[in-house]
Design a protein around this motif. Structure first.
Motif, PDB file in Angstrom:
ATOM      1  N   CYS A 115       6.490  -1.669  -1.458  1.00  0.00           N
ATOM      2  CA  CYS A 115       7.289  -0.913  -2.435  1.00  0.00           C
ATOM      3  C   CYS A 115       7.733   0.426  -1.865  1.00  0.00           C
ATOM      4  CB  CYS A 115       6.498  -0.701  -3.721  1.00  0.00           C
ATOM      5  SG  CYS A 115       6.237  -2.197  -4.666  1.00  0.00           S
ATOM      6  N   ARG A 116       6.851   1.078  -1.139  1.00  0.00           N
ATOM      7  CA  ARG A 116       7.185   2.374  -0.536  1.00  0.00           C
ATOM      8  C   ARG A 116       8.313   2.218   0.467  1.00  0.00           C
ATOM      9  NH1 ARG A 116       6.159   4.482   4.204  1.00  0.00           N
ATOM     10  NH2 ARG A 116       4.747   2.791   4.767  1.00  0.00           N
ATOM     11  N   GLN A 117       8.200   1.225   1.344  1.00  0.00           N
ATOM     12  CA  GLN A 117       9.234   1.016   2.356  1.00  0.00           C
ATOM     13  C   GLN A 117      10.568   0.627   1.721  1.00  0.00           C
ATOM     14  OE1 GLN A 117       7.903  -1.774   5.272  1.00  0.00           O
ATOM     15  NE2 GLN A 117       6.162  -0.518   5.881  1.00  0.00           N
ATOM     16  N   LEU A 118      10.519  -0.208   0.709  1.00  0.00           N
ATOM     17  CA  LEU A 118      11.738  -0.631   0.028  1.00  0.00           C
ATOM     18  C   LEU A 118      12.425   0.551  -0.656  1.00  0.00           C
ATOM     19  CD1 LEU A 118      13.526  -3.023  -0.759  1.00  0.00           C
ATOM     20  CD2 LEU A 118      12.097  -3.283  -2.786  1.00  0.00           C
ATOM     21  N   TYR A 119      11.642   1.382  -1.329  1.00  0.00           N
ATOM     22  CA  TYR A 119      12.199   2.562  -1.996  1.00  0.00           C
ATOM     23  C   TYR A 119      12.842   3.498  -0.983  1.00  0.00           C
ATOM     24  CZ  TYR A 119      12.494   7.016  -4.404  1.00  0.00           C
ATOM     25  OH  TYR A 119      12.942   8.197  -4.908  1.00  0.00           O
TER      26      TYR A 119
ATOM     27  N   LEU B 182      -3.516  -4.975  -2.621  1.00  0.00           N
ATOM     28  CA  LEU B 182      -2.912  -3.817  -3.291  1.00  0.00           C
ATOM     29  C   LEU B 182      -2.238  -2.891  -2.279  1.00  0.00           C
ATOM     30  CD1 LEU B 182      -5.714  -2.946  -5.873  1.00  0.00           C
ATOM     31  CD2 LEU B 182      -3.424  -3.793  -6.389  1.00  0.00           C
ATOM     32  N   ASP B 183      -2.878  -2.668  -1.146  1.00  0.00           N
ATOM     33  CA  ASP B 183      -2.295  -1.826  -0.104  1.00  0.00           C
ATOM     34  C   ASP B 183      -1.007  -2.436   0.444  1.00  0.00           C
ATOM     35  OD1 ASP B 183      -4.260   0.071  -0.349  1.00  0.00           O
ATOM     36  OD2 ASP B 183      -5.450  -0.676   1.340  1.00  0.00           O
ATOM     37  N   TYR B 184      -1.009  -3.757   0.606  1.00  0.00           N
ATOM     38  CA  TYR B 184       0.181  -4.445   1.105  1.00  0.00           C
ATOM     39  C   TYR B 184       1.348  -4.254   0.133  1.00  0.00           C
ATOM     40  CZ  TYR B 184       3.412  -8.225   2.110  1.00  0.00           C
ATOM     41  OH  TYR B 184       4.548  -8.942   2.359  1.00  0.00           O
TER      42      TYR B 184
ATOM     43  N   TYR C 251      -8.674   3.379 -16.742  1.00  0.00           N
ATOM     44  CA  TYR C 251      -9.731   2.467 -16.328  1.00  0.00           C
ATOM     45  C   TYR C 251      -9.904   2.580 -14.822  1.00  0.00           C
ATOM     46  CZ  TYR C 251      -8.846   0.487 -20.921  1.00  0.00           C
ATOM     47  OH  TYR C 251      -8.693   0.321 -22.267  1.00  0.00           O
ATOM     48  N   ARG C 252     -11.115   2.688 -14.390  1.00  0.00           N
ATOM     49  CA  ARG C 252     -11.377   2.768 -12.966  1.00  0.00           C
ATOM     50  C   ARG C 252     -11.373   1.356 -12.391  1.00  0.00           C
ATOM     51  NH1 ARG C 252     -13.158   6.487  -9.504  1.00  0.00           N
ATOM     52  NH2 ARG C 252     -13.544   7.951 -11.172  1.00  0.00           N
ATOM     53  N   LEU C 253     -10.596   1.187 -11.311  1.00  0.00           N
ATOM     54  CA  LEU C 253     -10.564  -0.095 -10.643  1.00  0.00           C
ATOM     55  C   LEU C 253     -11.658  -0.144  -9.583  1.00  0.00           C
ATOM     56  CD1 LEU C 253      -6.753  -0.646 -10.004  1.00  0.00           C
ATOM     57  CD2 LEU C 253      -8.179  -1.702 -11.731  1.00  0.00           C
ATOM     58  N   LYS C 254     -12.280  -1.260  -9.474  1.00  0.00           N
ATOM     59  CA  LYS C 254     -13.273  -1.464  -8.427  1.00  0.00           C
ATOM     60  C   LYS C 254     -12.920  -2.763  -7.700  1.00  0.00           C
ATOM     61  CE  LYS C 254     -16.812   0.969 -10.965  1.00  0.00           C
ATOM     62  NZ  LYS C 254     -18.114   0.924 -11.601  1.00  0.00           N
ATOM     63  N   PRO C 255     -11.836  -2.715  -6.899  1.00  0.00           N
ATOM     64  CA  PRO C 255     -11.386  -3.949  -6.249  1.00  0.00           C
ATOM     65  C   PRO C 255     -12.301  -4.339  -5.086  1.00  0.00           C
ATOM     66  CG  PRO C 255     -10.043  -2.121  -5.539  1.00  0.00           C
ATOM     67  CD  PRO C 255     -10.980  -1.594  -6.591  1.00  0.00           C
ATOM     68  N   THR C 256     -12.332  -5.624  -4.823  1.00  0.00           N
ATOM     69  CA  THR C 256     -13.039  -6.101  -3.644  1.00  0.00           C
ATOM     70  C   THR C 256     -12.197  -5.764  -2.419  1.00  0.00           C
ATOM     71  OG1 THR C 256     -11.970  -8.257  -3.710  1.00  0.00           O
ATOM     72  CG2 THR C 256     -14.029  -8.019  -4.974  1.00  0.00           C
ATOM     73  N   GLU C 257     -12.737  -6.023  -1.256  1.00  0.00           N
ATOM     74  CA  GLU C 257     -12.013  -5.689  -0.036  1.00  0.00           C
ATOM     75  C   GLU C 257     -10.707  -6.483   0.083  1.00  0.00           C
ATOM     76  OE1 GLU C 257     -11.131  -3.493   3.114  1.00  0.00           O
ATOM     77  OE2 GLU C 257     -12.909  -3.224   1.874  1.00  0.00           O
ATOM     78  N   SER C 258     -10.732  -7.758  -0.255  1.00  0.00           N
ATOM     79  CA  SER C 258      -9.498  -8.559  -0.172  1.00  0.00           C
ATOM     80  C   SER C 258      -8.472  -8.095  -1.215  1.00  0.00           C
ATOM     81  CB  SER C 258      -9.803 -10.040  -0.349  1.00  0.00           C
ATOM     82  OG  SER C 258     -10.320 -10.291  -1.637  1.00  0.00           O
ATOM     83  N   GLN C 259      -8.934  -7.723  -2.399  1.00  0.00           N
ATOM     84  CA  GLN C 259      -8.022  -7.203  -3.421  1.00  0.00           C
ATOM     85  C   GLN C 259      -7.439  -5.867  -2.982  1.00  0.00           C
ATOM     86  OE1 GLN C 259     -10.751  -7.178  -6.713  1.00  0.00           O
ATOM     87  NE2 GLN C 259      -9.976  -9.127  -7.524  1.00  0.00           N
TER      88      GLN C 259
END
Length: 64
Positions: free
Chosen positions: A26-30, A19-21, A7-15
């Motif tokens: 998760c990347r830093q923790l890993y 998601l980026d946060y 499914y293609r996601l079409k998030p709003t700017e705040s979403q």
């Protein structure tokens, strides 16, 4: 044959920012857990014991 639906996601700017946060956290923790794992000497226990040590540190690192 099993198919995975996509499914293609079409998030709003705040979403997108949220998601980026979470992805960055998760990347830093890993990466930090991997770094800590490589710093533990091999004679300090079995692999399972060393993994448990890192796993027990994760909640504190998430809050940090």
């Amino acid at each position: 044959m099993n198919y995975n639906y996509r499914y293609r996601l079409k998030p709003t700017e705040s979403q997108r920012e949220t998601l980026d946060y979470h992805r960055d956290t998760c990347r830093q923790l890993y990466n930090h857990a991997l770094y800590r794992f490589t710093q533990i000497p091999e004679d300090q226990g079995t692999i399972k014991q060393r993994v448990r040590t890192i796993r027990n540190e994760l909640p504190d690192h998430k809050n940090w």
